[in-house]
Write an enzyme that holds these catalytic residues in place. Structure first.
Site, PDB file in Angstrom:
ATOM      1  N   TYR A 188       0.867  -1.178   0.000  1.00  0.00           N
ATOM      2  CA  TYR A 188       0.000   0.000   0.000  1.00  0.00           C
ATOM      3  C   TYR A 188       0.912   1.238   0.000  1.00  0.00           C
ATOM      4  O   TYR A 188       1.512   1.576   1.014  1.00  0.00           O
ATOM      5  CB  TYR A 188      -0.885  -0.062   1.252  1.00  0.00           C
ATOM      6  CG  TYR A 188      -1.818   1.086   1.487  1.00  0.00           C
ATOM      7  CD1 TYR A 188      -2.110   2.026   0.510  1.00  0.00           C
ATOM      8  CD2 TYR A 188      -2.461   1.227   2.722  1.00  0.00           C
ATOM      9  CE1 TYR A 188      -2.977   3.081   0.756  1.00  0.00           C
ATOM     10  CE2 TYR A 188      -3.333   2.273   2.973  1.00  0.00           C
ATOM     11  CZ  TYR A 188      -3.581   3.199   1.979  1.00  0.00           C
ATOM     12  OH  TYR A 188      -4.438   4.241   2.228  1.00  0.00           O
ATOM     13  N   LYS A 203      -1.379  -1.012  -4.044  1.00  0.00           N
ATOM     14  CA  LYS A 203      -2.442  -0.009  -3.921  1.00  0.00           C
ATOM     15  C   LYS A 203      -1.742   1.334  -3.986  1.00  0.00           C
ATOM     16  O   LYS A 203      -1.002   1.709  -3.061  1.00  0.00           O
ATOM     17  CB  LYS A 203      -3.190  -0.150  -2.589  1.00  0.00           C
ATOM     18  CG  LYS A 203      -4.205   0.974  -2.391  1.00  0.00           C
ATOM     19  CD  LYS A 203      -4.883   0.958  -1.016  1.00  0.00           C
ATOM     20  CE  LYS A 203      -5.788   2.176  -0.890  1.00  0.00           C
ATOM     21  NZ  LYS A 203      -6.384   2.293   0.455  1.00  0.00           N
TER      22      LYS A 203
END
Lengths: 305, 305, 305, 305
Positions: free
Chosen positions: C137, C167
């Site tokens: 992420y 992400k």
């Protein structure tokens, strides 16, 4: 090379109301500084709004300071700019008019990202005035160039013949001390933060420095060094604490360049406004600042004519 | 006010081996750009090393570009500097010689810390050329000024009469779009990142832009817009991906100002070196860069004489 | 590895008035999200105040989301923390309870300063759940880790077997696209900025993403992708512009974690307060935010039960 | 409240080769520190990799240090984390086991952006151990929280009853001094940079401090204070310069947490490795560091069993 003893002042540049440079007050200004124990001036630097002046104005200011400065009063000309070609020319001019030395901060555009780039920048400027000592002016908070100074000194050593030292305006007394010790103390490390002269003295440095609040608070700052040399630690501390009180006030008024310049008016030498993008103080702000200064009895201890 | 359609190029400044400006190649340079679909030039900006030029050089460069530019080829003069007084004078000069427009990035010294300071900086420059559109050049990675642009537009709206828009060289397509939509699209938001023309087109903008890699890759970048307008998304993507491949290469050679300028030599227009503190490419670096460009078949698609 | 299609939501964590986690609303929450077109949840991440939860709370939240999630609703568990040992354990737990995948942002303390450090951090976590896809992420504005993602992908490729993708919550569509294209599109690049789904779609990506404002504005965000796929550019733009209007509002109320969480209450699902050091909204702020949302007709277009 | 005199050490956490905490060496470790003039320990902080430990490990470490510490040896437990709830619990535990005090640095996630957020964070932790003095650990280079400390002190004063002071690990001796003088010196300003103990002493502070290089260089650092108190400035300077020589070495080996921890092995107390994402030293690096330390005669002056 001779090392500077005592404090050099970074003067403000006087402006008329219409924004043009006012060369008139400079004679009285030089006298004021000399009278209060300052050993010279570092002109056209950050306090002097040097980056906001035209080439022509910078030249005329240097000439004016040379004309009016008392004997043995050192005039050091800041010649840094984003244009090395112009800086080199300003350096040559400083040498021609007999200035004591020159200096340059790192260009803020483009920022040197590696030591080699900074060395080359200094080299191309310093060679314009080969007979004068060149000082690098390290003030990363303004220039945005946060390169380490010890590797920088190692890189200029033996390469820039007239490299004299650094005006060190940064918080790291560790780095300052390491630079001071480098090569048996070869280079002149001018202390450049009025709020920490005493700690730097204790560490072994700060015998020479360049101040900004010395414009109006020079007597007290000079006294820090005197008291320390006499072994009067309590007095040195009191003066250093007082100087921090003064700095606490100007921090409320956009710092030395704006707030400090207006203090000059309050002590009797009106230097006019600041150039854009600085935002000038309002009358209300001036009055509020005056009150804060009165509350710490500043006007009893400030520089006197 | 007229909005710019198509791509404007930010040219490099040619230098002789001795570091002096070389005005000779500019005629051929203008022709090259026009031949490859560029609609004008944004001179003396970051690609043009404007901050590293003297006032005199900036003036002569503007005059030369005006002399040699084809009809309807827009000459926009970047007049920003750390000295508003000089910038104002450069603006007036641009208007005198009939330039199409002017622009200025935020001063890197001192950095505007609040929107009002930036507005005042632009205002004092823009008023030097009241008959020309003024573009603010937002490039925070270089100027160090990261102020939000929507509040800035609100502040200039109704205050700077000749404020035309922003050359937006920053990653936030969100902010770009919000500025584009402001006041019914009143201002001209020139896209300023060659690597993301397509995404900006999708969002509704990028019909006009100012490029740096357009110097050598203009045909491909122009084609992104053409393909998008024809509804050929696949072609637009292919061109945008190719332009990123080219940018990937120059990122290995100190970016567009250094690496990109050397590409001009490789495509047949030698513009010489960079000024200090830029570090010029070695021959070995040039050869390596050439190989990387050959590997992506750059020389088949680049700008052609 | 399967790539995610559509939008995953990063849910908030419900708290009681006394600050303890409230597991009650989760069942209704999952249903709400599924009803409005979301494909799953990324729990215990930044929106979920995961770093402010104890290990035990994180475990119970994961279990609760697994229990109540509809069939084919992907539960991805964010297991990142400053303690790799705990993260590895949370990863193993996620696998045990049958979560669809796991993720971790870069540790904010100490920050990985080099790609290798970040790879090792991810490796030691990912190996705790070898059967699950692991997503890194990338949210440098929060983690403070600004490492380049393309070299990172090259370094994990072939080294972390269950590395699925990133992400990507950062502004650079250029870097996003380069990562997307890497190794023939091997990795799943989940778009992570709700304000720029359309530009990323144009560039070739964004077919899968993880949203934060999807909590309350999911229908509109899902429609961006639907409209784009149908070739309805105008509709896609209108939805994207509307989503920016909503984001403009929450930016006035300390962003999604604070302001966005309170919107949930306004649409009918009270999730309680935020944990320290977040500063909770006052009633007056809530009312003001509600007015701003009404002014853009938010409550007509928001997620519906 | 009692102010700390002398130097407290921030110990490393010993690990086995398999990465688990090794509680064995702690008894010898405490003895070593006490033998060399240290007055206590600040455990589970940045040197102790506290953020990389589980809650359980932090608890056991605190218990072990309490068991083995000599009488009058202060054990201060760093209880900061990203989860206030856990930190509060660790604070309560520290009080239960009779620790001398507690401390917490600002959470790196999310970073407090305003003084009020930081005050609230400290308040919720400090109230877990109402009978113990609470120290805020200001180390912005690691936490990323650069809030001004004087406004912070004003805000906690009268609000957090057991707030004792600040472990100040930052370069600004100006701010340090202003905090020291605040409210007639009400708060205990622990100096936290081993490289500048002498300058801080000169300014009036540094009578108490928390060191990281005290782990192996404690005798020399203690001597700075002793020499200063005896009026032996030259000796104080020599010791401070030597301590900077040592720090120069560890800066070549990823700093105190990695390089410094390995020095412990070289002086006879092997504490094992570092946790991810720290990158452990290779044998070659260890040998090179040893040589550099020998070159400054470190092993003659270091801490002794």
């Amino acid at each position: 090379m001779e090392k500077i003893k005592g404090l050099i002042n970074a003067p403000f540049t006087p402006f008329y109301e219409n924004g043009e440079v006012n060369y008139e007050p400079i004679e009285a200004y030089a006298k004021l500084l000399a009278n209060n124990g300052l050993k010279g001036v570092f002109i056209n630097g950050s306090s002097g709004e040097g980056y906001m002046l035209t080439e022509d104005e910078r030249i005329k200011l240097a000439e004016r300071w040379m004309e009016v400065s008392p004997k043995d009063f050192k005039v050091i000309v800041h010649v840094g700019s984003t244009c090395v070609k112009m800086s080199n020319k300003l350096a040559a001019h400083a040498q021609e008019i007999g200035a004591w030395g020159i200096g340059a901060m790192a260009s803020p555009f483009p920022k040197a990202g590696r030591v080699e780039e900074l060395v080359k920048y200094c080299e191309e400027i310093a060679c314009g005035a080969p007979a004068l000592p060149f000082y690098f002016y390290h003030i990363p908070a303004l220039s945005g160039v946060f390169l380490p100074m010890l590797p920088f000194l190692k890189a200029v050593d033996g390469r820039i013949p007239n490299f004299a030292g650094i005006k060190y305006t940064f918080e790291s007394i560790y780095e300052y001390n390491q630079c001071r010790l480098y090569n048996n103390g070869k280079f002149d490390m001018l202390h450049g933060q009025d709020e920490t002269i005493l700690p730097a003295l204790a560490m072994g440095g700060a015998q020479g420095g360049i101040g900004g609040t010395t414009n109006y608070n020079g007597r007290v700052l000079v006294e820090i060094i005197d008291a320390w040399e006499k072994g009067d630690l309590e007095r040195a501390r009191e003066c250093q604490n007082f100087s921090q009180d003064v700095i606490n006030v100007i921090c409320n008024y956009r710092g030395n360049i704006v707030g400090g310049k207006r203090i000059m008016k309050l002590i009797g030498l009106d230097l006019g406004k600041n150039r854009t993008p600085f935002q000038n103080m309002t009358d209300a702000e001036e009055a509020a600042m005056k009150s804060e200064l009165e509350a710490i009895n500043f006007f009893e201890r400030c520089n006197k004519f």
